[in-house]
Design a protein around this motif. Structure first.
Motif, PDB file in Angstrom:
ATOM      1  N   UNK A 167       0.735  -1.506  -0.018  1.00 11.94           N
ATOM      2  CA  UNK A 167       0.078   0.127   0.314  1.00 11.94           C
ATOM      3  C   UNK A 167       0.628   1.193  -0.469  1.00 11.94           C
ATOM      4  N   UNK A 168       2.430   0.893   0.322  1.00  5.97           N
ATOM      5  CA  UNK A 168       2.835   2.412  -0.198  1.00  5.97           C
ATOM      6  C   UNK A 168       3.247   2.700  -1.344  1.00  5.97           C
ATOM      7  N   UNK A 169       3.360   1.583  -1.995  1.00  6.85           N
ATOM      8  CA  UNK A 169       3.322   1.749  -3.514  1.00  6.85           C
ATOM      9  C   UNK A 169       2.197   2.756  -4.039  1.00  6.85           C
ATOM     10  N   UNK A 170       3.400   3.823  -4.996  1.00  7.47           N
ATOM     11  CA  UNK A 170       2.338   4.641  -5.142  1.00  7.47           C
ATOM     12  C   UNK A 170       1.243   3.914  -6.252  1.00  7.47           C
ATOM     13  N   UNK A 171       0.146   4.572  -5.847  1.00  5.31           N
ATOM     14  CA  UNK A 171      -0.385   3.832  -6.881  1.00  5.31           C
ATOM     15  C   UNK A 171      -1.092   3.350  -7.884  1.00  5.31           C
ATOM     16  N   UNK A 172      -0.701   4.839  -8.605  1.00  3.66           N
ATOM     17  CA  UNK A 172      -0.456   4.242 -10.177  1.00  3.66           C
ATOM     18  C   UNK A 172       0.083   3.316 -11.016  1.00  3.66           C
ATOM     19  N   UNK A 173       1.090   2.935 -10.084  1.00  5.97           N
ATOM     20  CA  UNK A 173       2.204   2.509 -10.653  1.00  5.97           C
ATOM     21  C   UNK A 173       1.995   0.670 -10.066  1.00  5.97           C
ATOM     22  N   UNK A 175       1.195  -2.941 -10.197  1.00  5.23           N
ATOM     23  CA  UNK A 175       0.855  -3.837 -10.834  1.00  5.23           C
ATOM     24  C   UNK A 175       1.086  -5.305 -11.108  1.00  5.23           C
ATOM     25  N   UNK A 176       0.505  -6.095 -11.311  1.00  9.63           N
ATOM     26  CA  UNK A 176       0.719  -7.449 -10.940  1.00  9.63           C
ATOM     27  C   UNK A 176       0.478  -7.694  -9.793  1.00  9.63           C
ATOM     28  N   UNK A 177      -0.576  -7.432  -8.548  1.00  9.27           N
ATOM     29  CA  UNK A 177      -0.230  -7.381  -7.147  1.00  9.27           C
ATOM     30  C   UNK A 177      -0.286  -8.984  -6.901  1.00  9.27           C
ATOM     31  N   UNK A 178      -0.406 -10.283  -7.134  1.00 10.93           N
ATOM     32  CA  UNK A 178      -0.669 -11.222  -6.441  1.00 10.93           C
ATOM     33  C   UNK A 178       1.569 -11.323  -6.436  1.00 10.93           C
ATOM     34  N   UNK A 179       1.543 -11.671  -7.188  1.00  8.39           N
ATOM     35  CA  UNK A 179       3.570 -11.212  -7.910  1.00  8.39           C
ATOM     36  C   UNK A 179       4.187 -10.523  -6.451  1.00  8.39           C
ATOM     37  N   UNK A 221       8.100  -5.686 -11.480  1.00  9.61           N
ATOM     38  CA  UNK A 221       8.760  -5.038 -11.532  1.00  9.61           C
ATOM     39  C   UNK A 221       9.943  -4.787 -10.362  1.00  9.61           C
ATOM     40  N   UNK A 222       9.264  -3.507  -9.674  1.00  8.29           N
ATOM     41  CA  UNK A 222      10.518  -2.875  -8.308  1.00  8.29           C
ATOM     42  C   UNK A 222      10.844  -4.438  -7.469  1.00  8.29           C
ATOM     43  N   UNK A 223      10.250  -4.952  -7.476  1.00 12.31           N
ATOM     44  CA  UNK A 223       9.948  -5.978  -6.385  1.00 12.31           C
ATOM     45  C   UNK A 223      10.213  -6.931  -7.070  1.00 12.31           C
ATOM     46  N   UNK A 224       9.798  -7.679  -8.304  1.00 10.83           N
ATOM     47  CA  UNK A 224      11.249  -8.433  -8.530  1.00 10.83           C
ATOM     48  C   UNK A 224      12.672  -8.407  -8.605  1.00 10.83           C
TER      49      UNK A 224
END
Length: 293
Positions: A167-173, A175-179, A221-224
């Motif tokens: 939830x702290x990640x910018x909401x407009x970016x 993508x791929x919630x499960x991943x 991509x950021x978390x990956x």
């Protein structure tokens, strides 16, 4: 895919929606030729659009109701492979579902795989809970829950932490919630503190505020790519620096107390308590300097 397994799963009633989704997705992986159902936990979590911890919680529920059994498998090299799942398409007859004239008690089971209606077999013991059977989509299978899984509270806390971090990640970016949730859970299993990870995500959100589209990164991509790691390391260095500055400050205060320096009058009770805890001064020195805790 097995049509029979999907029909069976669709007719199971009284499950919570998320658990029903897991059951239906498992049935979609069922091979009617081999009877096997072998999706990896990550693949199943992605298909269900939920985190692995949430998936395991609902899988425990399905096992407790006697619908699914998990079998651990090796990878052929001494390690652990993906689980194999057994779907119990044969359901114990409950009192309301037992056909007239059928002798025998709860050990007599009618198979949904058979279409003739006269084929039955014996099972050594009944499945957990009192259930009914369905031979087609027009009859309902009712399962009454008896208890919640014992680890539900702990896993719910993990889910809450991962949701808070994402939830702290910018909401407009996003993508791929499960991943994303799976990557967050993996980071926490490595020993990363949830609050440190949340602060890392928040720091990135602050740093990238106002960036153009070409300079931002979507959450999956950021978390990956583990972009959070540099922020966590920076936070650790900042804490070490702050701790070092505090230690130097306490050392200076301890010198004032030992020397009965006039600046002792500016030392607060909170600082006195901290100095005593760090054993830089003794209680006798505190009294001699005219200070109180």
């Amino acid at each position: 895919m097995s049509g029979i397994a999907l029909i069976w799963a669709a007719n199971v009633k009284s499950l919570k929606p998320a658990a029903k989704i897991v059951l239906i997705q498992l049935a979609d992986f069922h091979n009617k030729e081999t009877g096997q159902c072998n999706p990896s936990a990550q693949r199943l979590a992605d298909e269900c659009e939920m985190g692995r911890a949430t998936l395991f919680r609902h899988m425990t529920t399905l096992e407790e109701y006697g619908l699914v059994t998990r079998h651990a498998r090796g990878d052929g090299e001494g390690g652990r492979g993906s689980n194999q799942y057994e779907l119990h398409l044969d359901i114990t007859l409950g009192p309301s579902a037992r056909p007239k004239g059928s002798g025998g008690g709860l050990n007599r089971v009618e198979s949904q795989i058979e279409t003739g209606g006269n084929v039955s077999k014996m099972r050594g013991k009944s499945l957990k809970g009192e259930t009914g059977v369905v031979s087609n989509r027009d009859r309902n299978l009712t399962i009454e829950p008896k208890k919640e899984p014992p680890s539900r509270k702990r896993e719910a806390e993990v889910d809450e932490e991962t949701e808070k971090i994402l939830g702290a990640y910018p909401p407009d970016r996003l993508r791929g919630k499960a991943a994303c949730l799976a990557q967050i859970e993996a980071a926490m299993k490595e020993g990363i503190e949830p609050e440190d990870l949340r602060q890392a995500v928040q720091a990135y959100a602050n740093d990238s505020a106002g960036f153009t589209r070409s300079k931002v990164c979507f959450s999956d991509n950021w978390f990956q790519s583990r972009r959070w790691q540099s922020y966590v390391e920076r936070q650790a260095k900042d804490r070490e620096k702050a701790a070092s500055l505090q230690a130097d400050h306490h050392t200076r205060l301890a010198c004032w107390i030992s020397d009965h320096h006039p600046m002792c009058k500016h030392i607060t009770p909170t600082q006195v308590t901290a100095l005593l805890a760090s054993k830089l001064v003794s209680q006798a020195q505190i009294h001699a300097a005219g200070l109180r805790t």
